[in-house]
Scaffold this motif. Structure first.
Motif, mmCIF file in Angstrom:
data_model
loop_
_atom_site.group_PDB
_atom_site.id
_atom_site.type_symbol
_atom_site.label_atom_id
_atom_site.label_comp_id
_atom_site.label_asym_id
_atom_site.label_seq_id
_atom_site.Cartn_x
_atom_site.Cartn_y
_atom_site.Cartn_z
ATOM 1 N N LEU A 239 -8.944 7.321 -8.696
ATOM 2 C CA LEU A 239 -9.910 8.228 -8.762
ATOM 3 C C LEU A 239 -9.637 9.330 -7.649
ATOM 4 C CD1 LEU A 239 -12.847 9.113 -9.941
ATOM 5 C CD2 LEU A 239 -13.647 7.320 -8.243
ATOM 6 N N GLY A 240 -9.108 8.743 -6.433
ATOM 7 C CA GLY A 240 -8.929 9.630 -5.287
ATOM 8 C C GLY A 240 -8.382 10.829 -5.639
ATOM 9 N N GLU B 266 -1.247 -7.993 -4.137
ATOM 10 C CA GLU B 266 -1.455 -9.416 -4.245
ATOM 11 C C GLU B 266 -0.950 -10.049 -5.288
ATOM 12 O OE1 GLU B 266 -5.492 -9.733 -1.191
ATOM 13 O OE2 GLU B 266 -5.573 -8.528 -3.284
ATOM 14 N N TYR C 105 3.818 2.583 -6.364
ATOM 15 C CA TYR C 105 4.597 2.489 -5.135
ATOM 16 C C TYR C 105 3.615 1.567 -4.404
ATOM 17 C CZ TYR C 105 5.193 7.306 -6.549
ATOM 18 O OH TYR C 105 5.438 8.456 -7.048
ATOM 19 N N ARG C 106 4.464 0.820 -3.536
ATOM 20 C CA ARG C 106 3.953 -0.230 -2.720
ATOM 21 C C ARG C 106 2.571 0.409 -1.912
ATOM 22 N NH1 ARG C 106 3.876 -5.879 -2.140
ATOM 23 N NH2 ARG C 106 3.042 -6.217 -0.040
ATOM 24 N N ALA C 107 2.556 1.138 -1.331
ATOM 25 C CA ALA C 107 1.349 1.793 -0.622
ATOM 26 C C ALA C 107 0.122 1.916 -1.480
ATOM 27 C CB ALA C 107 1.674 3.147 0.187
ATOM 28 N N VAL C 108 0.520 2.384 -2.706
ATOM 29 C CA VAL C 108 -0.549 2.108 -3.780
ATOM 30 C C VAL C 108 -0.907 0.828 -4.263
ATOM 31 C CG1 VAL C 108 -1.013 3.179 -6.370
ATOM 32 C CG2 VAL C 108 0.120 4.904 -4.559
ATOM 33 N N ARG C 109 0.076 0.256 -4.392
ATOM 34 C CA ARG C 109 -0.318 -1.424 -4.747
ATOM 35 C C ARG C 109 -0.970 -1.782 -3.737
ATOM 36 N NH1 ARG C 109 5.158 -0.731 -6.434
ATOM 37 N NH2 ARG C 109 6.071 -2.033 -4.895
ATOM 38 N N ASN C 110 -0.759 -1.652 -2.453
ATOM 39 C CA ASN C 110 -1.735 -2.270 -1.557
ATOM 40 C C ASN C 110 -3.347 -2.054 -1.632
ATOM 41 O OD1 ASN C 110 0.276 -3.748 -0.311
ATOM 42 N ND2 ASN C 110 0.863 -2.073 1.172
ATOM 43 N N ARG C 111 -3.655 -0.745 -2.220
ATOM 44 C CA ARG C 111 -5.078 -0.481 -2.295
ATOM 45 C C ARG C 111 -5.369 -0.599 -3.822
ATOM 46 N NH1 ARG C 111 -9.041 0.988 0.429
ATOM 47 N NH2 ARG C 111 -9.025 2.857 -0.596
ATOM 48 N N ASP D 289 -18.392 1.505 -3.818
ATOM 49 C CA ASP D 289 -17.048 0.875 -3.204
ATOM 50 C C ASP D 289 -17.121 -0.623 -3.400
ATOM 51 O OD1 ASP D 289 -14.494 1.731 -1.538
ATOM 52 O OD2 ASP D 289 -15.233 -0.231 -1.416
ATOM 53 N N SER E 250 -9.455 3.250 -5.128
ATOM 54 C CA SER E 250 -9.555 4.574 -5.419
ATOM 55 C C SER E 250 -8.170 5.366 -5.496
ATOM 56 C CB SER E 250 -10.175 5.364 -4.012
ATOM 57 O OG SER E 250 -9.559 5.318 -2.886
ATOM 58 N N GLN E 251 -7.272 4.511 -5.883
ATOM 59 C CA GLN E 251 -5.772 5.222 -6.107
ATOM 60 C C GLN E 251 -5.880 6.207 -7.168
ATOM 61 O OE1 GLN E 251 -3.460 4.275 -3.104
ATOM 62 N NE2 GLN E 251 -5.580 4.152 -2.811
#
Lengths: 779, 271, 373
Positions: free
Chosen positions: B36-37, B79, B102-108, B52, B33-34
């Motif tokens: 679409l969110g 990952e 960004y990393r926080a986006v890449r984590n999801r 989901d 959802s990065q």
């Protein structure tokens, strides 16, 4: 200039930090109250339109409120007393005309924000679009649609200054004429605005908790708009997540929330979201200059002639008004330079955009950009280094206090020294050699300087001249010693990143010797603090700092009188330091003195001041024309001619903020300001289309500089004390944001020089660099 | 802003996801959802149902095949970045992943989500296209595989049918002789690219590709890839002919991106 | 029902799908250390730790957190590494107003444990997703450098927790249904003035048919509409047409309902459709014009020139990737010309509805709608 370990001049860590580092700050959005309702606004999707009707959703009409519901509520009016000022009234909710995108039209109330937004979706606006005024350069055209029908043209005010320009023109051998433009920006503090309102029945007061820089001014305005006695309104600023001028205003939303809280008798909350902010509140910095510089063949600046336009938006915002910025342009453009002739005409024009607010640096950022770019081009025409041209024309140190051509009184400093330090740190000859050689990757090296002053803490004589709703007078502070020897300070200014909880405690330590950790600052609450115009204009450390010193001095006298009795000495023999009063033989702690006043009055000396250990004092600087901090910024940039990208390789600042109360905090202010200035120079822009639609309404479109875009910035401090402030300190909060567009603009132009290319507009986007190169190459 | 109302249901398996979506236009699959969110929060996207996929185990595996590696669609950019997954290439995938947002986006954010969103400026969209990847789709009518050039049909547009999801991404293996270059131009680190180019030279398999990205259309594989890579064709000329819809200044930037991606290839360095 | 843990405490979420994690934590659990800065996934103020990794809580929905372990800044009271990071932020003046700080700390903690060797450039790169408006990042970078210099750091195990007091059910009470459709955007059904600016696209197609046959299609507004993917006609009244244009661009769908005015110059084989319409769900409006002209070309062939001008306003116009929309409109134009040719041959339209950014498409569509109706 460190005068004590914990007092003025010490870089002590901040008392504010722990609560923020543990997530315990209390910002307005963190406040929830029983039975609280949330508000979302139906806002205009159009920039200019006639409202034909607003239909409330079926079954939920009682949850939606429009202008028609706001009986007895007055619109916001902020007139200037300057001759010719045209007055506007900003409706609380749009009445019959919409004048900019996202203007509030209806307040929708529900149990939570999402549902309130659902209601706003269901509320129908019927409106007839009108042609919009989107370009300040066309706002005064004869065929431009009028924003305010009773005006003759879309201009709030025309102002100007003229002295000796004709003679200067006659003498000049070198003339450079340029047009410059700065973009409309959104100040974008990380926390937006927000309001919680409720009615306190016990106190019979409307309580407005709002993310503001100026709670007392907000109360003035709310009382006018809501028709309430001021005593029946209490305004509280909780933790405020950054301001920069964005929160120096009376909000229509504050009025609406206050009205709703009284009408519905329930707590109400509205938290501005980022889209509301970007689409509806890009409200600063948009200037245009047509400026001509005149110089003699021997490198003397003779005069400057300028016409300037400031896009002031649709309304005159309370309290600073639509006059401030453009009128300021005319008065501050010459800056620290000596010149014989000067003329400037300015217009505050009205457009279908949000009302202009003074952003950190106010008009200075634009003015510095225009003046300093012209200085560089004059130097090039003369064939001398821009630094040398500046050196020949800056006010010399021996002329301090220097009065410039517009009558500004520069209190102290050595501008040439600042310039020389900056040039030395750059190693200009080495840079010119490197430039000659070229960069291995084909990029273009450029070096640029800007030098400017920042007038801070200016008071009555300056602001009474503008005639706006807010004129600062004496600044007051209350100091109260607690029974255990601690100290409560009460000030009317508001601290939202400026670190006043720490620095004002340092002032108290300097005067009273009280341990700063035992000082509590009470601020941001009209019920608990002395009146103040609030936090703006780089005034807090000078004005509130001075007031706290005055109150503490008064307290010191009373403390000494009590200590003298306890120590069997004369008051004149007592010194206060390290939390105690020291006499010729022995000492007594402040906590003991507090205990005597509060718990053992039988031990007080005869004739003790009945005011006790609490004092309120007012303060003004020796002369209220302001402290003048100043700086020389230097930028070394690399321009990629294939992409137009500008990289800052080095950025340096020589800064004179007078005596630094807390050098760590000053560095933080200058760094943060400088990165905002870099945003102005390279990234931030709210474009509008021809219908007045803002086109960058997410943070992915409106680009704030991040850590990767921000250089490591070296600061070299000069500390020339101000002769007019209590400790010699100067206002410095805005300085960092003033210099970067000019320094970077000059550096980019230096890099592009070989191509006959020139930039005259910020932000300096890749597209603009490439366009300049294309235009230069074709010349 | 808060999103309009929607139901969010978790799919435990691919099959369940397809049946929950039910081929409906108003139901949308979502993983990290990065992308679409923000559109949901801005009320620009208003699906009635979100299905989901992010915890769907069968979308999170890696399968090694003789000639390729199959990556589950719900594997995150992080990952890939962290190098914990089998890499079909000689170390290129982590480099690509690291430069996404960004990393926080890449984590999801997930690789399948990125491809399905098909933002022309997205890193996977242009790089996996250049790497010759394909997607395995699962839908009401069963499974199918589409090469990415057929999958992307435009900006934010793909060949996905209502109710269909990306199950996995198949990336051909690249040997040690293969070379790679990727260059993108962003005004700000982590923000949408304004121009990008990905270059593959795999003489062992006889595959050469130069792909133009961030052109606000589906990525375009430039003609004369091998000639471009070998310096026998001028990127300016090729870009001019292949991307006539770009405005002139944008075309110049695309030529620069192409030249720089090719340069990165020969130097074995990627920005 | 979604079950996950917040700071070690099990929670069950049974509220709306649309509630993002940050709102759930702040409004329903009272955990206000997590700040909301943009809700657009950009600023990073809402960054917190989910399953050991920093994520954006504004674009992570509570209902999607099944099985997750969420840690907010409130949970680090006894964490020695966080204590060290906090001390460094304080020592190096890494915060001023404090609003970005919780997100910064989540990222700093991640850097300290994941990238022990990071230099200043890498630290700055890793901080790219966390905006600060106060510090100029100087103090933040210095603080993280100082922490790394003392490393390497290992994330300590969270301290043993108290037994859970209760398996409280957190979640919003049932909200009343809102059933009505979103209101239409403001539009007045007057003949619009011709656009003097806006986005403009042109496409010229050579058709191997006599111009008269193609004109037969173009001069029938209903046939024109049939050629435009997404267009529908409600009524034709003289030169005034009402209808709608539906478009889907990525995850965005919009339907512009409105009115268009059609004028033909048969002698010149030219025509214009000028219209405007509104999309209720996005509260956006579009104005647009399609100018088309046919000219014979060669033997038994003709050239069809189509020009689209469009202009959007409202939220759809205000998020900016206009080139994407232009691409979409261009494709629409291509499909339209292909369909006109097919119709002139007596075939059914073949080109499918274009994807792309809804807004612009919508605008174009709406123009077309007017015309087709």
């Amino acid at each position: 200039m460190k005068t004590s370990e914990r007092g003025v001049g010490a870089s002590i860590p901040r008392f504010e930090d722990d609560r923020y580092l543990e997530g315990r700050g209390r910002f307005v959005g963190d406040i929830r109250m029983p039975n609280m309702l949330e508000v979302a606004f139906l806002r205009s999707p159009l920039a200019h339109a006639e409202i034909l009707g607003v239909s409330k959703p079926e079954g939920a009409a009682h949850q939606v409120f429009t202008a028609a519901d706001l009986e007895g509520v007055q619109g916001i009016r902020a007139d200037s007393g300057l001759p010719g000022f045209r007055s506007s009234v900003q409706p609380i909710l749009a009445v019959d005309r919409i004048r900019h995108v996202n203007e509030p039209i209806a307040a929708c109330v529900a149990a939570n924000r999402a549902q309130a937004e659902d209601l706003a979706d269901l509320t129908q606006l019927e409106a007839k679009p009108l042609p919009a005024v989107h370009d300040m350069l066309k706002a005064r055209d004869k065929d431009a649609p009028l924003l305010h029908p009773d005006w003759e043209e879309n201009a709030f005010l025309e102002s100007g200054f003229e002295q000796g320009i004709e003679a200067a023109i006659e003498k000049a051998t070198v003339t450079v004429r340029r047009q410059y433009r700065t973009a409309r920006q959104c100040m974008s503090p990380m926390e937006g605005r927000g309001v919680v309102a409720y009615f306190d029945d016990q106190a019979d007061q409307l309580v407005i908790i709002t993310s503001t820089q100026m709670p007392h001014i907000v109360r003035n305005g709310l009382a006018e708009c809501l028709g309430l006695d001021q005593a029946r309104i209490r305004v509280i600023a909780p933790d405020v997540g950054g301001g920069f001028g964005y929160k120096g205003i009376l909000l229509a939303e504050e009025v609406v929330l206050g009205w709703l809280a009284m009408r519905l008798r329930r707590p109400m909350r509205w938290i501005e979201d980022r889209r509301e902010q970007l689409a509806g509140n890009a409200n600063c910095r948009e200037h245009w200059y047509d400026i001509t510089g005149y110089a003699s063949a021997d490198g003397k600046l003779l005069g400057v002639d300028c016409e300037a336009i400031v896009d002031s938006g649709a309304y005159s915002a309370y309290p600073f008004s639509a006059c401030l910025e453009a009128a300021q342009v005319a008065s501050i453009l010459p800056g620290p330079y000596v010149m014989e002739g000067y003329r400037c005409r300015t217009w505050s024009v009205a457009t279908n955009k949000p009302a202009i607010l003074p952003y950190r640096g106010v008009a200075r950022t634009g003015v510095c950009f225009a003046m300093e770019l012209v200085m560089d081009d004059l130097a090039r025409e003369l064939g001398i280094e821009p630094a040398e041209f500046r050196r020949r024309n800056l006010a010399p140190a021996e002329q301090m206090p220097f009065v410039n051509i517009t009558g500004k009184i520069f209190d102290s400093g050595d501008y040439v020294e600042a310039l020389d330090r900056a040039v030395k740190a750059l190693d200009l000859p080495a840079l010119r050699a490197r430039q000659e050689k070229g960069e291995p990757d084909g990029r273009l090296l450029g070096v640029g300087l800007s030098i400017f002053c920042e007038q801070g803490a200016h008071g009555t004589s300056v602001y009474s001249g503008w005639g706006i709703p807010m004129v600062p007078g004496y600044e007051q502070a209350t100091a109260r010693m607690t029974p255990d020897g601690g100290l409560e300070l009460r000030v009317g200014v508001q601290s939202h990143g400026q670190s006043l909880e720490t620095t004002l405690a340092q002032v108290a330590n300097e005067v009273l010797g009280v341990e700063p950790g035992k000082v509590r600052l009470v601020h941001g609450d009209t019920a608990l603090t002395p009146y103040s115009t609030g936090t703006w204009g780089s005034r807090c450390m000078v004005m509130a700092g001075g007031a706290v010193a005055m109150a503490c001095e008064e307290l010191a006298e009373r403390v000494k009188a009590i200590a003298a009795k306890l120590l069997q000495a004369e008051p004149g023999q007592i010194n206060l330091a390290d939390g105690e009063a020291r006499g010729p033989s022995g000492s007594v702690s402040l906590s003991r003195i507090g205990a005597v006043w509060y718990h053992a009055p039988q031990d007080l000396p005869d004739g003790v001041d009945a005011g006790g250990l609490e004092a309120t004092k007012g303060y003004k600087t020796v002369r209220d024309t302001g402290t003048f901090s100043y700086a020389c910024h230097s930028a070394l940039v690399l321009v990629d001619p294939e992409t137009g990208e500008v990289e800052i390789e080095r950025y340096g600042i020589v800064e004179d903020g007078g005596v630094l109360v807390n050098p760590m905090v000053v560095d933080g202010q200058v760094w943060g300001g400088a990165v905002q200035g870099i945003g102005t120079a390279l990234y931030e822009e709210m474009p509008y289309d021809s219908e007045g639609q803002p086109l960058a309404t997410t943070l992915a479109d409106y680009m704030l500089p991040g850590a990767a875009e921000s250089p490591s910035i070296a600061i070299d401090h000069m500390e020339t004390p101000s002769p007019i402030s209590r400790f010699g300190q100067k206002g410095i909060g805005e300085s960092g944001a003033i210099g970067p567009p000019a320094a970077i603009g000059n550096a980019v132009n230096d890099a592009l020089r070989g191509f006959g290319a020139r930039i005259g507009q910020v932000p300096i986007t890749p597209e603009r660099v490439l366009a300049a190169l294309a235009a230069g190459g074709s010349q | 802003m808060k999103p309009g109302r929607f139901d969010l249901v978790l799919a435990g398996s691919c099959g369940e996801a397809v049946s929950l979506l039910g081929g409906r236009e108003e139901a949308k699959p979502v993983a990290g959802s990065q992308s679409l969110g923000p559109m949901l929060n801005l009320r620009l996207a208003r699906p009635a149902v979100l299905v989901d996929l992010s915890t769907c185990a069968e979308l999170r595996g890696v399968t090694e095949e003789a000639d390729s590696v199959l990556y589950g669609a719900a594997l995150t950019h992080a990952e890939f970045e962290d190098g914990g997954l089998v890499d079909a290439t000689p170390g290129w995938l982590p480099q690509i992943a690291r430069r996404i947002a960004y990393r926080a986006v890449r984590n999801r954010g997930t690789v399948g989500g990125s491809l399905a969103h098909a933002d022309p400026a997205a890193d996977w969209v242009v790089t996996l296209r250049a790497l010759g990847a394909s997607v395995l789709l699962a839908g009401p009518e069963g499974e199918r595989e589409l090469a990415l050039d057929a999958f992307f049909t435009g900006a934010l547009a793909t060949a996905l049918k209502p109710g269909e999801i990306i199950r996995a991404v198949r990336v051909p293996r690249r040997g040690a002789s293969a070379r790679w270059g990727y260059w993108k131009f962003c005004r700000k680190l982590g923000e949408f690219a304004k121009a990008s180019a990905a270059v593959l030279a795999d003489p062992g398999r006889g595959e050469f590709a130069v792909v133009a990205g961030a052109i606000e259309r589906a990525p375009v594989a430039l003609p004369e890839a091998q000639a471009l890579i070998e310096g026998r064709a001028d990127p300016r000329v090729v870009v001019e002919e292949a991307l006539p819809f770009l405005p002139p200044e944008r075309r110049a930037l695309q030529a620069t991106a192409t030249a720089r991606a090719i340069a990165a290839l020969s130097e074995g360095e990627n920005e | 029902m979604t079950e996950f843990t917040v700071n070690g405490q099990p929670v069950r979420y049974n509220g709306e799908g649309r509630t993002h994690l940050a709102d759930f934590l702040r409004e329903e659990m009272g955990l206000t250390a997590t700040h909301i800065g943009c809700e657009q996934g950009v600023c990073g103020a809402c960054t917190l730790v989910k399953d050991g990794k920093p994520v954006r809580s504004c674009i992570t929905y509570a209902a999607a957190c099944e099985g997750a372990k969420i840690r907010t800044l409130e949970d680090y009271r006894d964490d020695v590494l966080m204590a060290r990071i906090r001390a460094a932020f304080k020592e190096h003046h890494g915060l001023q107003c404090g609003f970005c700080t919780p997100g910064m700390l989540a990222t700093a903690y991640d850097i300290a444990t994941r990238l022990p060797e990071a230099d200043e450039a890498r630290i700055r790169e890793e901080l790219a997703g966390n905006l600060c408006r106060c510090t100029g990042y100087m103090g933040i970078v210095a603080a993280i450098k100082a922490v790394l210099a003392e490393g390497p750091h290992v994330a300590p195990e969270p301290a043993a927790r108290e037994a859970v007091i209760a398996s409280a059910r957190f979640g919003a009470a049932e909200a009343p249904e809102v059933v009505a459709e979103a209101a239409a955007a403001p539009v007045v059904a007057e003949r619009p003035a011709l656009l003097t600016d806006g986005h403009r696209l042109e496409r010229v197609a050579r058709i191997e048919l006599p111009a008269e046959r193609v004109w037969a299609v173009l001069s029938d507004i209903r046939q024109v509409a049939a050629c435009m993917p997404g267009a529908s006609v409600e009524a034709v009244k003289g030169e005034r047409v009402t209808g709608a244009m539906a478009a889907k661009i990525g995850p965005i769908t919009a339907r512009f309902g409105g009115t268009a005015f059609v004028t033909y110059e048969p002698a010149e084989m030219r025509g214009t459709v000028a219209g405007q319409g509104g999309d209720g769900s996005s509260r956006s409006t579009a104005r647009g014009e399609v100018h088309f002209a046919l000219a014979p070309s060669g033997d038994a062939g003709c050239e069809l020139t189509c020009e689209i001008l469009y202009k959007l306003s409202g939220p759809l116009a205000q998020v900016g990737r206009p080139a994407i929309v232009a691409g979409v409109v261009d494709r629409l134009l291509a499909d339209f010309t292909a369909n006109v040719e097919a119709a002139a041959r007596g075939e059914a339209p073949t080109a499918s509805a274009p994807p792309g950014f809804a807004r612009l498409i919508l605008a174009a569509l709406r123009n077309m709608v007017g015309r087709s109706t």
